[in-house]
Write an enzyme that holds these catalytic residues in place. Structure first.
Site, mmCIF file in Angstrom:
data_model
loop_
_atom_site.group_PDB
_atom_site.id
_atom_site.type_symbol
_atom_site.label_atom_id
_atom_site.label_comp_id
_atom_site.label_asym_id
_atom_site.label_seq_id
_atom_site.Cartn_x
_atom_site.Cartn_y
_atom_site.Cartn_z
ATOM 1 N N PRO A 154 -14.237 -60.162 -49.592
ATOM 2 C CA PRO A 154 -12.861 -59.801 -49.939
ATOM 3 C C PRO A 154 -12.715 -58.352 -50.371
ATOM 4 O O PRO A 154 -13.656 -57.742 -50.885
ATOM 5 C CB PRO A 154 -12.521 -60.741 -51.091
ATOM 6 C CG PRO A 154 -13.834 -61.093 -51.701
ATOM 7 C CD PRO A 154 -14.816 -61.097 -50.558
ATOM 8 N N GLN A 182 -23.003 -55.764 -52.631
ATOM 9 C CA GLN A 182 -23.090 -54.472 -51.967
ATOM 10 C C GLN A 182 -23.387 -53.426 -53.020
ATOM 11 O O GLN A 182 -22.680 -53.326 -54.010
ATOM 12 C CB GLN A 182 -21.767 -54.102 -51.310
ATOM 13 C CG GLN A 182 -21.324 -55.004 -50.183
ATOM 14 C CD GLN A 182 -20.228 -54.328 -49.374
ATOM 15 O OE1 GLN A 182 -20.466 -53.314 -48.721
ATOM 16 N NE2 GLN A 182 -19.029 -54.887 -49.419
ATOM 17 N N TYR A 234 -19.349 -42.649 -47.731
ATOM 18 C CA TYR A 234 -19.816 -42.635 -49.120
ATOM 19 C C TYR A 234 -21.101 -41.799 -49.214
ATOM 20 O O TYR A 234 -21.528 -41.200 -48.230
ATOM 21 C CB TYR A 234 -20.013 -44.078 -49.625
ATOM 22 C CG TYR A 234 -18.728 -44.874 -49.607
ATOM 23 C CD1 TYR A 234 -17.596 -44.409 -50.279
ATOM 24 C CD2 TYR A 234 -18.627 -46.075 -48.895
ATOM 25 C CE1 TYR A 234 -16.402 -45.112 -50.259
ATOM 26 C CE2 TYR A 234 -17.433 -46.788 -48.867
ATOM 27 C CZ TYR A 234 -16.326 -46.311 -49.540
ATOM 28 O OH TYR A 234 -15.141 -46.998 -49.504
#
Lengths: 735, 280
Positions: free
Chosen positions: A413, A494, A575
């Protein structure tokens, strides 16, 4: 109207006939350079849908054509000594010669003047015609005459092919794959009357050379291919018709018309034979042209209308053809797949046919796929024992080291941006454990920061303080406990560092917008701001690298303590670690910039460090941007190399993402938009992949899995994200 | 799904009386929003100015530019004008921005046509900053300023939308065309990690009543004359019966549209009444 048609192929003849039928006062002349009975190519194929259009337009020609049809409904693929059949596809074929004879007959009946053996070499002879239809084929003289106006592009595709007939009567559309000492050959075979069929043989240019076929006579080519496909031909012959080895020319034109001249059929567009659409497109062009001429009194307006109608349709078909020909040009990439999967992949190569489509056409075939998939998933027999007892592909378990995912569906999500000082809370728990998703195999957290300054926004969750461990542990336990299936849902975290995309506002205010106040300093591979309004990051030095590496190690240790089953390291979306990977964002001149090896160096140092502390029995996935969608950036072939490097270091799974490396990227969004990238990475680097990219239905997942385009699918919820932004966004910059 | 109505500001003959009457009646009815087009090099009203006038005679209905050709405007001036309309309407403004399809608009406005995509992206980011930082008044009613929509069907349009806006505005067409674009918009939205709701807006054209159809077709052909024979295709989508409108609305609803705006093609107040009867 006085009309000239140049070219007596199906497109030219059909437009002549339809025009004359629509208005008998038209004076129509058709010029064809060959005699009426000469034809190149053997049979043509039509789908049901094309046929119904023909019927609508003119029932007599339709009946004449369909009377002579050979119909069949199966596709056979012969590959690695297996023949696999899938049914329920409806095709109809007819000999090209017969089709021409029928159309010629109808033209004659309505009074189209046809002259054969006439070569047009000067258009100025035809100044008094009101309309000139150039249906003069792939080497169109008219197109070349007005090249500056039509602006054609003719791309010669890489493979070599040759067009034969055969007296072997196949009872299915048959794909043959055959490898010998010269290389790989494939044949596309289909019947077109009760004793003849078409057989197109294709191979790489280098293969053609090695086999000495480029300079071979026609008889030699036939002898070679007969020997090559002897088994499939079963003693039957290949038949010639001025056959030679050529590269398929893909023709496109920027403009299709010039004053009263219009291009039609192969003269204006070609589509690779593997989707069998050339004649269909030419005849549909004819229909559209005739209709446009009925709609508009003015010829030029009618021709514009024709172009507007046909161009998008043609482009769609050409795109599908391109996908199909790219598939066949690269088919060796898929030769490691087992026959069942290879064939499923072939049948779904254009991404327009799905698992459920195939099941509807032939449920026994689909059952066989299910059984095979189950067998391969549990690593036992290649065929299940009983029909109907295998789940759909997505229902199969997936083992990763000591962790067994109950099925192939992953829920990851969107972050709620509600954490304070990196602490995940009830909102995280609620989103990860959403009720309708209790049966997924894996849930995955948002990118959790490995340090306060590694957060994207102040509301991002992290894993860098002792109290984070307990907070995550509570969430991990709730996921493990909430599962309804026997084997509990697994949960991955993550681990990420935002790099130059840090210190921004929650994303409901837009992406990458620096905080109003309390911004913290950023670093990245190179001092390049992410947007023109972003902070300029500091170039990462040795001490920074060491600190971040240690942050990742600490985060991995905490993740293990919290009970996570898996880690995903975030090397994507611009990132911190991604900024080293892409040449667009890494302009370093030290050992961490330059070549791909150098650019991978720091991300791999982080990977190795994490792998070393993460338990041997637990898997690590790495997310990469498989393309930057930007010139000069990472491209798909680089992604394959990156995946191989990761695999060599013990990475278990590559998660395929794309873009967001820079804001200049031009992504192509749509359903399953990352699947083709995953396909390439998985089948070339031979590593398990997890794919995202707006996958929303079970059918999409089953299609992706059965074809071997990915091993796990991250789903997006149907409809829109349910989250509402909190009215009081948290704000706590790292001190 | 909400249903809104467009103002007839690009239709020849429209005047002050019709615009104000139209706005008032739409406000009294059940329409959610008043939409307005932007067409610079054409006989039409400027959108924000017109919405300011509409704001003065309405209380409830939202006022949306659908769309405004962003790059034609100086961003700071646009931020101020939009904030003003927002303040004058009591926070009812929705600002939809896109590139516009007409090169002529750029030429006449004296604004560069090339690189307009990049400029729109920068503009979207900058607008929010002007509003949030209260660089100048009036202060917008919502903290971040008016709701932003982005339109366009090119690939970069979807990324731009997901990066900066609150929703996507589709430029019209049959429900299946909307559905395809909506899937791209959702894909971009999830890819961007947006946690908030994506608002999907659609639009259509109508002309109701036997006396109106021909005039409606005439308007469409003229409005889209820049598109050559393609105008015929757009015109073919004109909704001319209550049945066609009902089917259209249902199709959009099924495709997940949040708000559908129906635009008149005839500048007569009876068109508003007839639509109200058809929509029910």
């Amino acid at each position: 109207m006085k009309i000239l048609i140049i070219g007596g192929g199906p497109g030219g003849l059909y437009s002549g006939f339809l025009l004359k039928k629509a208005d008998p006062t038209h004076e129509i002349t058709l010029l064809e350079r060959n005699p009426p009975d000469a034809t190149y190519g053997w049979g043509v194929v039509f789908s049901e849908r094309t046929l119904s259009t023909f019927q609508e337009v003119d029932s007599e020609t339709y009946q004449d054509i369909t009377k002579h049809f050979v119909r069949w409904d199966a596709i056979d693929v012969q590959y690695h000594d297996h023949t696999i059949r899938s049914g329920g596809h409806v095709f109809a074929g007819i000999s090209r010669k017969l089709l021409l004879n029928i159309l010629q007959k109808h033209c004659r009946e309505v009074g189209v003047r046809m002259k054969f053996g006439v070569e047009v070499s000067d258009l100025s002879d035809f100044g008094d015609f009101d309309l000139i239809i150039a249906a003069d084929g792939v080497n169109s003289f008219v197109r070349k005459t007005y090249e500056s106006i039509f602006q054609p592009s003719v791309t010669l595709e890489n493979a070599k092919f040759i067009w034969f007939g055969t007296d072997k009567v196949f009872d299915a559309f048959t794909f043959l794959f055959c490898e010998n000492e010269h290389g790989l050959f494939q044949a596309h075979c289909y019947p077109f009357d009760s004793n003849t069929g078409t057989c197109i043989v294709e191979c790489e240019q280098a293969t053609c050379q090695r086999a000495g076929l480029e300079k071979a006579s026609e008889a030699e080519s036939i002898a070679y291919c007969e020997k090559l496909f002897a088994q499939a031909l079963g003693g039957h012959r290949l038949l010639s018709n001025k056959s030679s080895w050529i590269n398929f020319p893909t023709v496109r034109n920027k403009t299709w018309r010039h004053k009263n001249i219009v291009l039609l059929g192969d003269a204006v567009h070609t589509a690779h034979f593997s989707i069998g659409s050339g004649t269909k497109l030419a005849m549909e062009d004819a229909i559209a042209l005739v209709r446009a001429l009925e709609r508009h009194r003015d010829v030029e307006t009618a021709l514009t209308d024709y172009e507007i109608e046909r161009k998008p349709v043609t482009e769609t078909i050409q795109n599908a053809a391109q996908q199909s020909l790219t598939y066949f040009e690269n088919v060796k990439r898929y030769f490691h797949l087992e026959p069942m999967q290879f064939v499923f992949h072939l049948l779904t190569r254009s991404e327009r046919v799905s698992y459920e489509n195939l099941r509807l056409r032939d449920s026994r075939y689909a059952d066989a796929i299910d059984r095979w998939f189950m067998g391969s998933a549990v690593g036992t027999s290649k065929n299940g024992d009983r029909a109907g007892d295998a789940p759909r592909p997505m229902g199969n378990a997936f083992p990763l080291r000591g962790v067994k995912l109950a099925n192939r569906v992953v829920w990851a999500p969107t972050a709620p941006y509600s954490a304070r000082e990196g602490m995940p809370n009830d909102r995280h728990q609620a989103r990860l454990g959403e009720r309708w998703l209790r049966e997924v195999g894996l849930v995955m957290t948002e990118p959790a920061a490995v340090s306060p300054e590694g957060r994207i926004t102040p509301g991002c969750a992290g894993i860098y303080r002792a109290e984070h461990v307990a907070a995550w542990a509570r969430i991990v336990a709730s996921i493990h406990d909430s599962s309804l299936s026997q084997s509990p849902t697994k949960i991955a975290i993550q681990l990420a560092h935002s790099g130059r995309r840090g210190s921004t506002r929650p994303r409901w205010e837009g992406l990458d917008r620096p905080l109003r106040d309390g911004n913290w300093p950023l670093f990245s591979a190179s001092p390049l701001p992410y947007t023109p309004l972003s902070q300029v990051p500091k170039e990462m030095g040795a001490a920074d690298r060491e600190k971040v590496r240690k942050d990742f190690i600490q985060a991995a240790e905490m993740a293990d303590q919290a009970g996570f089953d898996m880690i995903q390291l975030h090397f994507a979306h611009g990132y911190l670690l991604a900024s080293f990977l892409s040449p667009l964002t890494n302009q370093r001149s030290d050992g961490y910039g330059g070549s791909l090896d150098n650019r991978m160096r720091y991300p791999l140092e982080v990977f190795d460090a994490v792998r070393a502390v993460w338990p041997e029995t637990k898997p690590i996935a790495v997310a990469i941007s498989a393309t930057d969608w930007s010139k000069g950036g990472t491209e798909l072939q680089d992604a394959v190399v990156i995946a191989r490097m990761l695999q060599a270091r013990g990475c278990d799974l590559v998660t395929v993402l794309a873009g967001q490396t820079t804001i200049q990227a031009e992504p192509a969004y749509g359903p399953c938009f990352l699947t083709r990238f995953s396909d390439r990475v998985r089948n070339e680097a031979r590593i398990a992949t997890m794919v995202a990219g707006h996958i929303t239905t079970a059918d999409q997942i089953n299609t992706i899995l059965a074809a071997g385009r990915a091993d796990l699918c991250i789903i997006d919820p149907p409809g829109d994200p349910p989250g509402n932004p909190p009215s009081d966004p948290p704000s706590d910059p790292p001190s | 799904m909400k249903v809104g109505i467009g103002l007839p500001t690009t239709i020849l003959g429209t005047d002050r009386a019709l615009i104000l009457e139209w706005a008032r009646r739409a406000d009294e009815g059940r329409y959610s929003t008043l939409g307005i087009f932007d067409r610079f090099a054409y006989d039409s009203f400027e959108p924000l100015t017109t919405l300011a006038a509409a704001a003065a005679v309405t209380e409830r209905i939202r006022l949306a530019t659908t769309i405004l050709t962003g790059p034609l405007h100086n961003t700071a001036m646009l931020a101020k004008a939009a904030a003003s309309v927002d303040a004058l309407s009591g926070g009812r403004l929705v600002l939809g921005l896109a590139l516009g399809a007409r090169e002529a608009d750029y030429k006449v406005a004296g604004v560069e046509y090339r690189s307009r995509g990049r400029r729109l992206s920068e503009q979207l980011g900058a607008l929010r900053s002007y509003w949030e930082e209260n660089t100048f008044g009036p202060k917008p009613s919502r903290p971040g300023g008016p709701e932003l929509l982005v339109g366009g069907t090119s690939e970069p349009a979807f990324a731009r939308m997901a990066r900066y806006a609150n929703g996507y505005l589709h430029g019209g067409g049959p429900p299946r065309a909307f559905a395809r674009a909506a899937e791209k918009a959702r894909a971009a939205w999830f890819d961007a990690g947006r946690p908030d709701k994506l608002h999907l807006w659609g639009m259509g054209y109508y002309a109701l009543g036997e006396d109106a159809v021909e005039a409606g077709i005439g308007y469409m052909k003229d409005y889209y004359s820049f598109a050559g024979p393609f105008a015929d295709r757009i015109t073919a989508g004109l909704l001319t019966t209550p049945n066609a409108i009902a089917e259209f609305i249902q199709g959009y609803q099924e495709a997940g549209c949040d708000e559908l705006l129906l635009f008149p093609t005839v500048g007569n107040i009876t068109q508003l009444t007839r639509l109200a009867e058809a929509v029910g």
